[in-house]
Design a protein around this motif. Sequence first.
Motif: not given
Length: 430
Positions: A220-247
């Motif tokens: 599972a490299n970033f430019v590889s096919q995502a499952s539905e769960e993998g697609d959502l994981l990218v969004m979760k990673a983004h949200n967690a990072a955004r919150n960490a940055i803002k903190a």
Amino acid sequence: MLFNKDFMLGAATAAHQVEGNNVGSDYWIMENLEHSVFVEKSGSAVDHYNRYEEDIDLLKKAGLNAYRFSIEWARIEPVEGQWNEKEMEHYIKVIDYCLANGIEPVVTYHHFSSPAWLITKGGWESPDVVRYFERYAKYVTEHVAGKVKYVCTINEANMRLQMAFLIKDITERMSKQSEIQNQEGSVQVGVNLSQNQSQMMMSMMETAKAFNIDDPRKVANFVSQASEEGDLLVMKAHNAARNAIKAVDSSIQVGLTLSLHDIQCVDGGEENAKKAWDDEFTHYLPYIEKDDFLGVQCYTRKIFDANGANSTLETGPKTQMGYEDYPMGIVNVVRRCAEEFKGAIIVTENGIATSDDERRCEFIKEALTGLNDCITEGIKLKGYFAWSLLDNFEWQKGFSMTFGLISVDRNTMERTPKNSLKVLGSFIEA
């Protein structure tokens, strides 16, 4: 027609594509496999790691006022949990050089390449990637706080889902090799589909072995096919990072970027076009509604009929990448995104792969004229970044795709600004 001084007008790069010798990344490993799908290795790339001052000087001389670039996670955390302070200091120097020269640095924390160790641990299909990326984002932000105003967490956060659709389509066409190759232009990233089925299988097996993974389908490299769960994981990673940055620094403006096509249709293609736009954009809205901005990246259009995307309906010439030369695509996409996303918009990538720089100049003029109209219409467009500042390593396609505003002789690393760099700079108030 000129943009005002507050508008960010610049060019973009990605670390792995320009820096060179990114030995700790998953891409470096994949490029060096015996049966690699990469047509060539990145090697020293265009040595931007050592020549960033010269490149930023050329950007500034052309009149540009902003530079979007990425920090390479594999350099910062080459071993899980071990930070490389020397490499972090390098990126701080790049940021400081931008600031000293009146250039706004727009920093991307992840642009496709990942630390090799991350892939051995399940990569972008493992729930652990969320905390790994959050930890990395926190570390970097602690070092760049007070210097950087804009952070893109993840470049083209929807690319994994686009790759899933591409691979599904390829699987259905496996018996027709020529048709498979024609699909390269259906995604806005350099992929190489010229290998035969046996070579592709060898590459998949070698890749899995390199990352100590039993099943090649689970790499599972970033430019590889995502499952539905993998697609959502990218969004979760983004949200967690955004919150960490803002903190760490609440003043930093945070967003992600999406790879978008100008989705059009003919009679009978309405439902297919609607689904395509939902896949590329709409279903991400709940996860980006708290973002300060959206990075929009578009290079071409897709036209749908009753049977799906139909490239025979495209009327323009093809670029080196295999998709249609269509500069109004970015304009149409910005308008459409602004209807649904209420934050600011930044065009974080747009450009054309061509050996004809006169055509690149015209492409820039057409795109920026249309984007200026968007601003006149009241759209909160804050910047435009041409892809790319330099001719560089276009992933699996190697160095043959010339997107750059500056050409590079890879034997001497001599830089030669193209006229398109000057044309781009002419659109901003002095």
